[in-house]
Design a protein around this motif. Sequence first.
Motif, PDB file in Angstrom:
ATOM      1  N   PHE A 100      81.383 -29.514 -56.399  1.00  0.00           N
ATOM      2  CA  PHE A 100      80.257 -30.123 -55.683  1.00  0.00           C
ATOM      3  C   PHE A 100      79.097 -29.142 -55.551  1.00  0.00           C
ATOM      4  CE2 PHE A 100      84.196 -32.020 -53.922  1.00  0.00           C
ATOM      5  CZ  PHE A 100      84.057 -33.275 -54.490  1.00  0.00           C
ATOM      6  N   ALA A 101      79.050 -28.161 -56.447  1.00  0.00           N
ATOM      7  CA  ALA A 101      77.987 -27.160 -56.404  1.00  0.00           C
ATOM      8  C   ALA A 101      77.216 -27.153 -57.719  1.00  0.00           C
ATOM      9  CB  ALA A 101      78.567 -25.778 -56.134  1.00  0.00           C
ATOM     10  N   THR A 109      75.679 -11.892 -67.067  1.00  0.00           N
ATOM     11  CA  THR A 109      76.904 -11.737 -66.234  1.00  0.00           C
ATOM     12  C   THR A 109      76.709 -12.080 -64.762  1.00  0.00           C
ATOM     13  OG1 THR A 109      76.732  -9.375 -65.728  1.00  0.00           O
ATOM     14  CG2 THR A 109      77.720  -9.932 -67.785  1.00  0.00           C
ATOM     15  N   GLU A 110      75.575 -12.705 -64.429  1.00  0.00           N
ATOM     16  CA  GLU A 110      75.390 -13.101 -63.028  1.00  0.00           C
ATOM     17  C   GLU A 110      75.091 -14.601 -62.950  1.00  0.00           C
ATOM     18  OE1 GLU A 110      75.569 -11.137 -60.289  1.00  0.00           O
ATOM     19  OE2 GLU A 110      76.057  -9.392 -61.522  1.00  0.00           O
ATOM     20  N   ARG A 111      75.522 -15.209 -61.842  1.00  0.00           N
ATOM     21  CA  ARG A 111      75.175 -16.614 -61.613  1.00  0.00           C
ATOM     22  C   ARG A 111      75.240 -16.901 -60.122  1.00  0.00           C
ATOM     23  NH1 ARG A 111      79.269 -16.227 -59.540  1.00  0.00           N
ATOM     24  NH2 ARG A 111      81.379 -16.992 -59.895  1.00  0.00           N
ATOM     25  N   THR A 112      74.560 -17.962 -59.717  1.00  0.00           N
ATOM     26  CA  THR A 112      74.619 -18.358 -58.313  1.00  0.00           C
ATOM     27  C   THR A 112      75.259 -19.738 -58.214  1.00  0.00           C
ATOM     28  OG1 THR A 112      72.420 -19.363 -58.420  1.00  0.00           O
ATOM     29  CG2 THR A 112      72.539 -17.057 -57.698  1.00  0.00           C
ATOM     30  N   CYS A 113      75.947 -19.975 -57.105  1.00  0.00           N
ATOM     31  CA  CYS A 113      76.549 -21.273 -56.820  1.00  0.00           C
ATOM     32  C   CYS A 113      75.914 -21.821 -55.549  1.00  0.00           C
ATOM     33  CB  CYS A 113      78.056 -21.125 -56.593  1.00  0.00           C
ATOM     34  SG  CYS A 113      78.977 -20.386 -57.970  1.00  0.00           S
ATOM     35  N   THR A 114      75.360 -23.016 -55.635  1.00  0.00           N
ATOM     36  CA  THR A 114      74.716 -23.634 -54.472  1.00  0.00           C
ATOM     37  C   THR A 114      75.269 -25.041 -54.292  1.00  0.00           C
ATOM     38  OG1 THR A 114      72.702 -22.462 -55.157  1.00  0.00           O
ATOM     39  CG2 THR A 114      72.470 -24.101 -53.410  1.00  0.00           C
ATOM     40  N   CYS A 115      75.753 -25.331 -53.085  1.00  0.00           N
ATOM     41  CA  CYS A 115      76.288 -26.673 -52.820  1.00  0.00           C
ATOM     42  C   CYS A 115      75.214 -27.723 -53.058  1.00  0.00           C
ATOM     43  CB  CYS A 115      76.812 -26.767 -51.393  1.00  0.00           C
ATOM     44  SG  CYS A 115      78.285 -25.763 -51.098  1.00  0.00           S
ATOM     45  N   LYS A 116      75.631 -28.853 -53.629  1.00  0.00           N
ATOM     46  CA  LYS A 116      74.700 -29.953 -53.883  1.00  0.00           C
ATOM     47  C   LYS A 116      74.186 -30.512 -52.547  1.00  0.00           C
ATOM     48  CE  LYS A 116      76.893 -31.422 -58.191  1.00  0.00           C
ATOM     49  NZ  LYS A 116      77.788 -32.384 -58.833  1.00  0.00           N
ATOM     50  N   PRO A 117      73.040 -31.222 -52.604  1.00  0.00           N
ATOM     51  CA  PRO A 117      72.543 -31.851 -51.375  1.00  0.00           C
ATOM     52  C   PRO A 117      73.632 -32.738 -50.767  1.00  0.00           C
ATOM     53  CG  PRO A 117      70.929 -32.049 -53.134  1.00  0.00           C
ATOM     54  CD  PRO A 117      72.163 -31.468 -53.753  1.00  0.00           C
ATOM     55  N   SER A 118      73.686 -32.796 -49.467  1.00  0.00           N
ATOM     56  CA  SER A 118      74.672 -33.535 -48.679  1.00  0.00           C
ATOM     57  C   SER A 118      76.072 -32.905 -48.718  1.00  0.00           C
ATOM     58  CB  SER A 118      74.742 -35.028 -49.042  1.00  0.00           C
ATOM     59  OG  SER A 118      75.410 -35.240 -50.259  1.00  0.00           O
ATOM     60  N   TYR A 119      76.129 -31.653 -49.168  1.00  0.00           N
ATOM     61  CA  TYR A 119      77.368 -30.867 -49.047  1.00  0.00           C
ATOM     62  C   TYR A 119      77.024 -29.546 -48.365  1.00  0.00           C
ATOM     63  CZ  TYR A 119      79.865 -34.040 -52.164  1.00  0.00           C
ATOM     64  OH  TYR A 119      80.453 -35.135 -52.698  1.00  0.00           O
ATOM     65  N   GLY A 123      79.087 -22.486 -51.830  1.00  0.00           N
ATOM     66  CA  GLY A 123      78.916 -22.708 -53.273  1.00  0.00           C
ATOM     67  C   GLY A 123      80.230 -22.637 -54.030  1.00  0.00           C
ATOM     68  N   PHE A 124      81.158 -21.855 -53.500  1.00  0.00           N
ATOM     69  CA  PHE A 124      82.489 -21.775 -54.116  1.00  0.00           C
ATOM     70  C   PHE A 124      83.390 -22.837 -53.490  1.00  0.00           C
ATOM     71  CE2 PHE A 124      80.541 -17.623 -54.586  1.00  0.00           C
ATOM     72  CZ  PHE A 124      80.659 -17.456 -55.949  1.00  0.00           C
ATOM     73  N   LYS A 125      83.176 -23.052 -52.178  1.00  0.00           N
ATOM     74  CA  LYS A 125      83.811 -24.173 -51.503  1.00  0.00           C
ATOM     75  C   LYS A 125      82.690 -24.984 -50.880  1.00  0.00           C
ATOM     76  CE  LYS A 125      87.950 -24.085 -49.453  1.00  0.00           C
ATOM     77  NZ  LYS A 125      89.067 -23.687 -48.568  1.00  0.00           N
ATOM     78  N   CYS A 126      82.606 -26.262 -51.262  1.00  0.00           N
ATOM     79  CA  CYS A 126      81.578 -27.142 -50.710  1.00  0.00           C
ATOM     80  C   CYS A 126      82.268 -28.353 -50.098  1.00  0.00           C
ATOM     81  CB  CYS A 126      80.618 -27.602 -51.806  1.00  0.00           C
ATOM     82  SG  CYS A 126      79.692 -26.255 -52.562  1.00  0.00           S
ATOM     83  N   ARG A 127      81.819 -28.720 -48.904  1.00  0.00           N
ATOM     84  CA  ARG A 127      82.447 -29.835 -48.208  1.00  0.00           C
ATOM     85  C   ARG A 127      81.426 -30.939 -47.958  1.00  0.00           C
ATOM     86  NH1 ARG A 127      84.161 -25.134 -46.108  1.00  0.00           N
ATOM     87  NH2 ARG A 127      82.624 -25.196 -44.441  1.00  0.00           N
ATOM     88  N   GLY A 128      81.903 -32.177 -48.049  1.00  0.00           N
ATOM     89  CA  GLY A 128      81.054 -33.331 -47.792  1.00  0.00           C
ATOM     90  C   GLY A 128      81.211 -33.785 -46.354  1.00  0.00           C
ATOM     91  N   ASN A 129      80.967 -35.083 -46.098  1.00  0.00           N
ATOM     92  CA  ASN A 129      81.160 -35.573 -44.730  1.00  0.00           C
ATOM     93  C   ASN A 129      82.658 -35.677 -44.446  1.00  0.00           C
ATOM     94  OD1 ASN A 129      82.176 -38.202 -45.449  1.00  0.00           O
ATOM     95  ND2 ASN A 129      80.086 -38.874 -45.835  1.00  0.00           N
ATOM     96  N   ILE A 130      83.001 -35.857 -43.169  1.00  0.00           N
ATOM     97  CA  ILE A 130      84.424 -35.763 -42.811  1.00  0.00           C
ATOM     98  C   ILE A 130      85.250 -36.899 -43.407  1.00  0.00           C
ATOM     99  CG2 ILE A 130      84.278 -34.247 -40.795  1.00  0.00           C
ATOM    100  CD1 ILE A 130      84.047 -36.641 -39.009  1.00  0.00           C
ATOM    101  N   LEU A 131      84.609 -38.028 -43.697  1.00  0.00           N
ATOM    102  CA  LEU A 131      85.346 -39.109 -44.361  1.00  0.00           C
ATOM    103  C   LEU A 131      85.783 -38.661 -45.762  1.00  0.00           C
ATOM    104  CD1 LEU A 131      86.211 -42.046 -43.738  1.00  0.00           C
ATOM    105  CD2 LEU A 131      84.223 -42.801 -45.035  1.00  0.00           C
ATOM    106  N   GLN A 132      84.851 -38.026 -46.490  1.00  0.00           N
ATOM    107  CA  GLN A 132      85.198 -37.494 -47.828  1.00  0.00           C
ATOM    108  C   GLN A 132      86.279 -36.422 -47.723  1.00  0.00           C
ATOM    109  OE1 GLN A 132      81.024 -36.389 -48.487  1.00  0.00           O
ATOM    110  NE2 GLN A 132      81.102 -37.401 -50.463  1.00  0.00           N
ATOM    111  N   GLU A 133      86.166 -35.580 -46.703  1.00  0.00           N
ATOM    112  CA  GLU A 133      87.128 -34.488 -46.542  1.00  0.00           C
ATOM    113  C   GLU A 133      88.525 -35.003 -46.211  1.00  0.00           C
ATOM    114  OE1 GLU A 133      86.453 -31.232 -47.351  1.00  0.00           O
ATOM    115  OE2 GLU A 133      84.696 -32.282 -48.081  1.00  0.00           O
TER     116      GLU A 133
END
Length: 257
Positions: A100-101, A109-119, A123-133
Amino acid sequence: SAVDACKTSNGGCSAKAECRRTTPGNRACVCNAGYTGDGIVCIEINPCLENHGGCDKNAECTQTGPNQAVCNCLKGYSGDGKRCTYISLCSQNNGGCSEFAICNDTELTERTCTCKPSYIGDGFKCRGNILQELLRNSNTSRFYNHLEAASIRDITGPGPFTLFVPRSDILNSDPQVRDWTAKGMMAQVLRYHMVGCASLLYNDLTKITNITSLQGDPIHISYSQNSLVLNNKAEIILSDAVGTNGVIHVINQVLVP
């Protein structure tokens, strides 16, 4: 008889040259292949000094012998050295980011991880709303199924909410659940496990004694011997699964209004 000018000491030529007899008593010195010079002095040709040895600009040219070199792609590139292509970290397995990122290659050799909108998350762990979780975790997915069956959509809103979710195996094995479902009471029981207008973390819960559920009845909270107990029977066994609109705690018994 004519003197062989090459007979002694290679005719004064470099050890890396060939002495060739020309006219009687004379000779010419010719540097061997891979060397350059006038024959008296012969120096190894370093192919890396000219046109980078034919290597790619993103490769390292290393001389291995007279006029011999190898090309090795630099870190972050792949290929045979003559041609090197950039390895995108994000092209494989989303760069190790959450599904979800969004993965962005920043430099070699470098990169960034950013959670998608509404998460939310790092970036490595992205959570949605509690219903999705609820659905994503096997401990809480049974509760999600009951919510769906009872058409309860309260927790899709902005919240915040606090959920006390009986672990899936406990919901499956509790004989009252079938009874409540048959009598049409399950929606009330499920709402009794939800608190509105507050995202209460474990630490917050240790400081309060009563909260009102969405069903309307209060839930009593007691804290002793490093454990939080609801209504003197249900213990919080997993806590603080934070989503975008609230928090989930897993309990080891079904709460009865």
